[in-house]
Design an enzyme around this catalytic site. Structure first.
Site, mmCIF file in Angstrom:
data_model
loop_
_atom_site.group_PDB
_atom_site.id
_atom_site.type_symbol
_atom_site.label_atom_id
_atom_site.label_comp_id
_atom_site.label_asym_id
_atom_site.label_seq_id
_atom_site.Cartn_x
_atom_site.Cartn_y
_atom_site.Cartn_z
ATOM 1 N N ASN A 152 39.247 17.335 -2.082
ATOM 2 C CA ASN A 152 39.259 17.525 -0.627
ATOM 3 C C ASN A 152 38.835 16.296 0.157
ATOM 4 O OD1 ASN A 152 36.970 18.559 -2.173
ATOM 5 N ND2 ASN A 152 35.966 18.836 -0.217
ATOM 6 N N HIS A 202 43.366 29.051 5.194
ATOM 7 C CA HIS A 202 43.159 28.180 6.358
ATOM 8 C C HIS A 202 43.390 26.698 6.089
ATOM 9 C CE1 HIS A 202 38.942 26.511 5.868
ATOM 10 N NE2 HIS A 202 38.928 27.444 4.943
ATOM 11 N N THR A 238 39.385 47.409 1.597
ATOM 12 C CA THR A 238 40.612 47.612 2.369
ATOM 13 C C THR A 238 41.291 46.273 2.602
ATOM 14 O OG1 THR A 238 39.614 49.519 3.419
ATOM 15 C CG2 THR A 238 41.519 48.541 4.542
ATOM 16 N N CYS A 326 31.931 21.597 5.055
ATOM 17 C CA CYS A 326 30.825 22.494 4.702
ATOM 18 C C CYS A 326 29.571 21.725 4.332
ATOM 19 C CB CYS A 326 31.232 23.442 3.577
ATOM 20 S SG CYS A 326 32.470 22.790 2.515
HETATM 21 C C1 LIG Z 1 38.778 22.042 -2.578
HETATM 22 C C2 LIG Z 1 38.219 23.226 -1.848
HETATM 23 N N1 LIG Z 1 37.893 24.320 -2.522
HETATM 24 C C3 LIG Z 1 37.393 25.420 -1.922
HETATM 25 C C4 LIG Z 1 37.191 25.447 -0.556
HETATM 26 C C5 LIG Z 1 36.634 26.683 0.079
HETATM 27 O O1 LIG Z 1 37.665 27.443 0.667
HETATM 28 P P1 LIG Z 1 37.323 28.527 1.788
HETATM 29 O O2 LIG Z 1 36.888 27.777 2.999
HETATM 30 O O3 LIG Z 1 38.607 29.275 1.978
HETATM 31 O O4 LIG Z 1 36.252 29.404 1.245
HETATM 32 C C6 LIG Z 1 37.508 24.314 0.201
HETATM 33 C C7 LIG Z 1 37.244 24.291 1.653
HETATM 34 O O5 LIG Z 1 36.768 23.302 2.188
HETATM 35 C C8 LIG Z 1 38.044 23.179 -0.453
HETATM 36 O O6 LIG Z 1 38.371 22.061 0.216
#
Ligand SMILES: Cc1ncc(COP(=O)(O)O)c(C=O)c1O
Length: 392
Positions: A152, A202, A238, A326
């Site tokens: 990411n 998303h 659900t 995050c």
């Molecule tokens: C490589 C990767 N895995 C997992 C996630 C987590 O996904 P979610 O935000 O749908 O929980 C992300 C989100 O930043 C991500 O970039």
């Protein structure tokens, strides 16, 4: 002020066609997909169409798709599903890398606290894993290999096909976090040889809070949640019909527009990188020589504090990030950048720019003006940079 958004890896806007597809499921077609009456059956049909669309994007069978709340849940389900199924007769062993998203790393750490052993394999300067290191790390008690497809922060793509071949011979389950590669890189679960694969809505122009886990038919894993019989009891609760319909539509669009969009993104990203490299001294593309998804670039700016640069660019109307969204606000530098050998200072001086389907050439031209100006302003305020420049 027109805002330029270069943070698509943090999240994407919902595609207008996705929104259109979802809207009826908030109003006229609001029924519970588990109800047996006609409105319920209509909702069920929409869920099953979405399952086919998602399966088609990754070369899977529809019945192998489980809808979840997103990438984090899918990753946790894959890891604890395998570990819990393995039981506790022999402490299970997991193989992963130092580059994973926190949704994998922290799940692995939690598994360690419950008695599992975890090997965190290192990656090289380009963020790539040596497939042979996976082979040597496999032990008789290894139950799972979990390695992300595209990173990411850097966009690097791991050699999953090679690892897939190794793990097939060694009969170990193989999971990949494909949250960032879906729709940006060709993906076929059979070519990759994976048993489990995580997706998130998303990051794919569907809404937040919806995702999927691919579970190969013969894979034996435990459920995480206990409740009703939804999704064959495997993931009770659900169903989020509108979200599922959105994810399905997004998967269909990703497949339909793949060739054109990935080419467009690669051209814009390359123009952006070349433009910055020619305009700003002492910058470097992190992991720039690795195979990468076409929308991501991560750049080191010598003598610039990354967070200060994000703020300076935000004031100019440009959104980008220091690593993963995050982890924002974290005092520690990005674990991904230190994993590829950057010093803490270099990691803190690096920014991620991620382009998307709605990025235009005009926006890239704007960024190529705004970023050099912001870097020059920050460097002018840096006494160490000024001293070093005076000695050049
Ligand atoms: C490589 C990767 N895995 C997992 C996630 C987590 O996904 P979610 O935000 O749908 O929980 C992300 C989100 O930043 C991500 O970039």
């Amino acid at each position: 002020m027109n805002r330029v958004y270069l943070d698509y890896n943090a999240t994407t806007p919902v595609h207008p066609e996705v929104l259109d597809a979802m809207l009826p499921y908030f109003s006229t077609d609001f029924a519970n997909a588990s109800s047996i009456h006609t409105p319920g059956q209509r909702a069920r049909a929409a869920v099953e169409t979405a399952r086919e669309q998602v399966a088609s994007l990754i070369g899977a069978k529809p019945q192998e798709i489980v809808f979840t709340s997103g990438g984090t849940e899918s990753n946790n389900h894959a890891i604890f599903g395998v570990v819990n199924f393995a039981g506790h007769a022999q402490p299970p062993h997991i193989i992963t890398t130092t580059l994973e998203h926190e949704a994998v790393l922290n799940a692995c750490q939690a598994a360690e606290k419950r008695g599992a052993a975890v090997t965190y394999l290192p990656v090289n300067r380009e963020g790539l894993l040596d497939a042979a290191s996976v082979d040597s790390a496999i032990r008789p008690e290894t139950v799972l290999i979990t390695i992300m497809h595209a990173n990411n922060e850097l966009g690097t793509i791991q050699p999953l096909e090679k690892i897939g071949r190794i793990r097939r011979e060694r009969k170990v389950y193989f999971h990949t976090d494909a949250v960032q590669s879906a729709g940006k890189f060709p993906m076929d679960v059979n070519a990759l040889n994976v048993d489990l694969l995580s997706l998130s809505g998303h990051k794919l122009y569907a809404p937040k809070g919806i995702g999927a886990l691919y579970v190969r038919t013969e894979t034996r894993i435990n459920q995480l949640l206990y409740g009703g019989h939804h999704q064959r009891g495997f993931r009770p609760g659900t169903e989020n019909v509108s979200g599922i319909v959105g994810l399905g539509k997004a998967a269909e669009i990703a497949q339909r527009d793949f060739a054109i969009k990935t080419k467009q993104l690669a051209n814009l990203r390359d123009k952006f990188e070349k433009g910055l490299l020619s305009r700003i001294p002492e910058i470097r593309v992190n992991a720039g020589n690795a195979p990468r998804i076409p929308n991501t670039t991560n750049i080191f700016f010598a003598a610039v504090d990354g967070e200060a640069l994000v703020i300076a660019l935000d004031l100019k109307g440009l959104a980008c990030s220091v690593g993963a969204a995050c982890s924002s606000g974290a005092v520690e530098p990005s674990h991904v950048l230190t994993a590829i050998g950057l010093t803490r200072e270099e990691a803190k001086s690096s920014l991620r720019f991620s382009l998307g389907h709605f990025t235009t050439e005009t926006e890239i031209d704007f960024a190529l003006e705004a970023i050099p100006a912001a870097v020059a302003q920050l460097r002018a305020l840096s006494p160490t940079y000024q001293r070093a420049a005076a000695h050049d």
